[in-house]
Write a protein that holds these residues in place. Structure first.
Motif, mmCIF file in Angstrom:
data_model
loop_
_atom_site.group_PDB
_atom_site.id
_atom_site.type_symbol
_atom_site.label_atom_id
_atom_site.label_comp_id
_atom_site.label_asym_id
_atom_site.label_seq_id
_atom_site.Cartn_x
_atom_site.Cartn_y
_atom_site.Cartn_z
ATOM 1 N N PHE A 42 40.377 67.174 57.885
ATOM 2 C CA PHE A 42 39.336 67.316 56.879
ATOM 3 C C PHE A 42 37.974 67.270 57.547
ATOM 4 N N GLY A 43 37.051 67.903 56.901
ATOM 5 C CA GLY A 43 35.662 67.893 57.319
ATOM 6 C C GLY A 43 34.849 67.408 56.153
ATOM 7 N N ARG A 44 33.837 68.165 55.801
ATOM 8 C CA ARG A 44 33.023 67.766 54.645
ATOM 9 C C ARG A 44 33.771 67.960 53.333
ATOM 10 N N GLU A 45 34.654 68.963 53.289
ATOM 11 C CA GLU A 45 35.432 69.182 52.067
ATOM 12 C C GLU A 45 36.628 68.234 52.067
ATOM 13 N N ARG A 48 44.921 61.455 49.839
ATOM 14 C CA ARG A 48 44.996 61.947 51.219
ATOM 15 C C ARG A 48 43.983 63.076 51.360
ATOM 16 N N PRO A 49 43.009 62.913 52.230
ATOM 17 C CA PRO A 49 41.985 63.949 52.339
ATOM 18 C C PRO A 49 42.404 65.147 53.190
ATOM 19 N N PHE A 50 43.585 65.103 53.782
ATOM 20 C CA PHE A 50 43.975 66.137 54.738
ATOM 21 C C PHE A 50 44.330 67.455 54.062
ATOM 22 N N GLY A 82 35.619 74.915 53.320
ATOM 23 C CA GLY A 82 36.938 74.690 53.903
ATOM 24 C C GLY A 82 37.535 75.898 54.583
ATOM 25 N N ASP A 83 36.753 76.970 54.759
ATOM 26 C CA ASP A 83 37.272 78.155 55.446
ATOM 27 C C ASP A 83 37.678 77.839 56.879
#
Length: 108
Positions: free
Chosen positions: A37-40, A49-51, A83-84
């Motif tokens: 994950f990054g900012r999104e 789960r942010p993944f 998220g691209d």
């Protein structure tokens, strides 16, 4: 020689691969399933789960092809949505071919 390391949406893999294979002298690539994950971030109601699933592309290319490969990935993988993915260019100092024992700076 440089490594182009890209993290793209799984649904963009086929179109990115096709576009890269159209580049004369394209050296090939490795594709790895990964999550991150990054900012999104996504949120699941029961279990946070942010993944997010991504495809990691690893391409070792001569300096003469790096800009074209980078631009191709940036253009083809873009949907305009968060998220691209991301693309990095990393210096590769040296490489070796295991089968022949060959070791050099520009091993394509």
């Amino acid at each position: 020689m440089k490594e182009i390391r890209a993290f793209i949406q799984p649904n963009k893999l086929n179109s990115v691969t096709t576009a890269l294979m159209d580049i004369p002298g394209f050296p090939g690539m490795t594709v790895i399933d990964c999550q991150g994950f990054g900012r999104e971030r996504t949120q699941h109601v029961q279990d946070y789960r942010p993944f997010m699933p991504k495809k990691r592309l690893e391409i070792f290319a001569p300096d003469s092809l790096v800009e074209l490969i980078f631009t191709t990935i940036m253009t083809v993988a873009c949907s305009g949505q968060h998220g691209d993915g991301k693309v990095y260019i990393v210096e590769a100092l040296e490489g070796g071919r295991i089968s022949s024992g060959e070791r050099r700076v520009d091993l394509g």
